[in-house]
Write a protein that holds these residues in place. Sequence first.
Motif, PDB file in Angstrom:
ATOM      1  N   GLY A   1       0.849  -1.188   0.000  1.00 26.80           N
ATOM      2  CA  GLY A   1       0.000   0.000   0.000  1.00 26.80           C
ATOM      3  C   GLY A   1       0.882   1.234   0.000  1.00 26.80           C
ATOM      4  O   GLY A   1       2.057   1.165   0.368  1.00 26.80           O
ATOM      5  N   GLU A   2       0.278   2.355  -0.399  1.00 27.29           N
ATOM      6  CA  GLU A   2       1.036   3.608  -0.472  1.00 27.29           C
ATOM      7  C   GLU A   2       1.575   3.999   0.898  1.00 27.29           C
ATOM      8  O   GLU A   2       1.098   3.509   1.919  1.00 27.29           O
ATOM      9  N   SER A   3       2.488   4.948   0.874  1.00 30.32           N
ATOM     10  CA  SER A   3       3.083   5.423   2.113  1.00 30.32           C
ATOM     11  C   SER A   3       2.014   6.083   2.995  1.00 30.32           C
ATOM     12  O   SER A   3       1.152   6.807   2.504  1.00 30.32           O
ATOM     13  N   GLY A   4       2.060   5.766   4.290  1.00 33.05           N
ATOM     14  CA  GLY A   4       1.159   6.409   5.250  1.00 33.05           C
ATOM     15  C   GLY A   4      -0.247   5.839   5.291  1.00 33.05           C
ATOM     16  O   GLY A   4      -1.131   6.419   5.914  1.00 33.05           O
ATOM     17  N   THR A   5      -0.482   4.683   4.655  1.00 36.55           N
ATOM     18  CA  THR A   5      -1.847   4.128   4.620  1.00 36.55           C
ATOM     19  C   THR A   5      -2.181   3.317   5.874  1.00 36.55           C
ATOM     20  O   THR A   5      -3.353   3.007   6.118  1.00 36.55           O
ATOM     21  N   GLY A   6      -1.146   2.916   6.639  1.00 39.89           N
ATOM     22  CA  GLY A   6      -1.422   2.149   7.855  1.00 39.89           C
ATOM     23  C   GLY A   6      -0.908   0.722   7.796  1.00 39.89           C
ATOM     24  O   GLY A   6      -1.441  -0.151   8.473  1.00 39.89           O
ATOM     25  N   LYS A   7       0.152   0.487   7.029  1.00 40.41           N
ATOM     26  CA  LYS A   7       0.662  -0.890   6.891  1.00 40.41           C
ATOM     27  C   LYS A   7       1.181  -1.428   8.233  1.00 40.41           C
ATOM     28  O   LYS A   7       0.942  -2.567   8.598  1.00 40.41           O
ATOM     29  N   GLU A   8       1.885  -0.545   8.948  1.00 33.74           N
ATOM     30  CA  GLU A   8       2.421  -0.990  10.243  1.00 33.74           C
ATOM     31  C   GLU A   8       1.284  -1.244  11.239  1.00 33.74           C
ATOM     32  O   GLU A   8       1.342  -2.179  12.043  1.00 33.74           O
ATOM     33  N   LEU A   9       0.257  -0.428  11.135  1.00 31.39           N
ATOM     34  CA  LEU A   9      -0.918  -0.601  11.998  1.00 31.39           C
ATOM     35  C   LEU A   9      -1.563  -1.969  11.728  1.00 31.39           C
ATOM     36  O   LEU A   9      -2.004  -2.647  12.660  1.00 31.39           O
ATOM     37  N   VAL A  10      -1.591  -2.371  10.466  1.00 34.34           N
ATOM     38  CA  VAL A  10      -2.153  -3.676  10.101  1.00 34.34           C
ATOM     39  C   VAL A  10      -1.306  -4.791  10.720  1.00 34.34           C
ATOM     40  O   VAL A  10      -1.826  -5.759  11.284  1.00 34.34           O
ATOM     41  N   CYS A  11       0.007  -4.629  10.665  1.00 36.57           N
ATOM     42  CA  CYS A  11       0.905  -5.628  11.253  1.00 36.57           C
ATOM     43  C   CYS A  11       0.637  -5.728  12.758  1.00 36.57           C
ATOM     44  O   CYS A  11       0.508  -6.828  13.305  1.00 36.57           O
ATOM     45  N   ASP A  12       0.519  -4.572  13.434  1.00 41.98           N
ATOM     46  CA  ASP A  12       0.234  -4.577  14.880  1.00 41.98           C
ATOM     47  C   ASP A  12      -1.085  -5.297  15.168  1.00 41.98           C
ATOM     48  O   ASP A  12      -1.196  -6.046  16.139  1.00 41.98           O
ATOM     49  N   ALA A  13      -2.076  -5.043  14.300  1.00 44.43           N
ATOM     50  CA  ALA A  13      -3.392  -5.647  14.516  1.00 44.43           C
ATOM     51  C   ALA A  13      -3.312  -7.165  14.367  1.00 44.43           C
ATOM     52  O   ALA A  13      -3.871  -7.906  15.181  1.00 44.43           O
ATOM     53  N   ILE A  14      -2.596  -7.643  13.359  1.00 44.08           N
ATOM     54  CA  ILE A  14      -2.456  -9.101  13.163  1.00 44.08           C
ATOM     55  C   ILE A  14      -1.803  -9.704  14.405  1.00 44.08           C
ATOM     56  O   ILE A  14      -2.244 -10.715  14.939  1.00 44.08           O
ATOM     57  N   HIS A  15      -0.760  -9.036  14.877  1.00 46.68           N
ATOM     58  CA  HIS A  15      -0.056  -9.546  16.051  1.00 46.68           C
ATOM     59  C   HIS A  15      -0.988  -9.593  17.261  1.00 46.68           C
ATOM     60  O   HIS A  15      -1.051 -10.592  17.978  1.00 46.68           O
TER      61      HIS A  15
END
Length: 440
Positions: free
Chosen positions: A170-184
């Motif tokens: 996904g584009e920069s700033g879309t929340g990719k890291e947030l998605v990773c945190d959520a999966i965890h």
Amino acid sequence: MATILIVDDEKNIREGLNQSLMSNGFKTLMANNGQDGLFMIMNESVDLAILDIQMPKTNGIDLFKKIITLEKDIPVIFITGHGSVELAVDAMRLGAYDFITKPINLEKLELIVQRALKQKNIEKENQTLIVKLNAYEMHKSIIGESKAIKHLTGVIERVAPSKANVYICGESGTGKELVCDAIHSISGRNQPLVKVNCAALSPTLLESELFGHVKGAFTGADSHKVGRFEQANHGILFLDEISEVPTNIQVKLLRVLQEKEIERVGSGQPIPLDIRIISASNKDLKKEVEKGNFREDFFYRLNVIDIYVPPLREREKDVILLASHFFKTFCKANKKHLDVTPQFFSALDNYHWPGNIRQLSNVIEKVVVLNQTGKVTIKDLPAEIKKDIKVKETIEITLGQTLEEIEKKVIDETIRYCNGNKSEAAKVLGIGRKTLYRNS
Ligand SMILES: Nc1ncnc2c1ncn2[C@@H]1O[C@H](COP(=O)(O)OP(=O)(O)OP(=O)(O)O)[C@@H](O)[C@H]1O
Ligand SMILES: [Mg+2]
């Protein structure tokens, strides 16, 4: 009905336990050696195991260690003779539930079994509640009600409990890291989440950061270092900006994923790994593969499941929800109370947000910090946004003023509209800079 596995090489004990447990309403499975016991654990649904310690070939302790490695959530009760009590105590340190000495008191065993199953059920219920709670928190932390975001949170819920590697794009700033945190957070295991930004480290540093090194492995390696892979063992390793990993390290990472073991740089000693990889990139990795910048075999190892995080402009109405959330957060942090006009929100909604949620969050923070009037209007928008969405701002002119006064007001307000940039204001008004200076 709970299923109990009995593993003992002595027929009398097996049969005795079997009779007693069946008469107490349990389903039973029996094996007369550790290997058969392991086969049953791997192929049947076993709720509890009663293991004899002393058995030929695979003894009870070895079988128990295998159960731990397999991460089977099965309480184990050992049967010990007088000579093996110490071994049973050691096994309890490793996590066995209890042990009972021969000759077996069947009533006592029945009590231990009931207690172990009750505890297992409580733990299971707790785990389910934790997952539900975390899922609820996840829905709260990922703000948005658009179709795109509902689809995304649905995918996260389905993907999280598996052990499959996930690639988030996904584009920069879309929340990719947030998605990773959520999966965890909803993956359901108490496991570490270790993050590495692959773009932030030089190729040499990246290698020792990931794999660790032994003392003296290279100049400057003056102590042992545990790598991120080892830190993340039994958990998740987040490889952010994966497209930036140089090809020679891609080869090494591929080997780790295939062989499920690593070696610290300079060690030659393999360390077994049980790890899930979540990677992310704002580049199109498939295109990088086509261009020859990224190894295809590595890409497919990482990308067992791919999750696309949509840009903000594709999430209808979420801009306002997110902006309200950021206003609340930054007003609280800055101890301010601000009234925001509907025009301001609708201007935000009309912008295309190339920097996505991060850009929106930055804009709101800036507005909150700089605002002095207590009321947020489109005048507070940063110039780059005003310019792009062509905000229609008006000024009021009171009749009864001279043309000169009116002209001055128009010029001053246009300069403010252009965020103090006088050349820009002159261009907007279609006058020369000198005229503008003379009248402002
Ligand atoms: N749906 C959302 N709800 C609330 N906050 C969000 C949402 N999406 C992103 N954010 C916030 O926006 C910021 C940027 O998100 P994040 O760092 O996850 O983006 P990214 O896709 O990893 O960006 P980059 O490609 O630049 O690394 C973070 O502060 C994050 O908490
Ligand atoms: Mg990121």
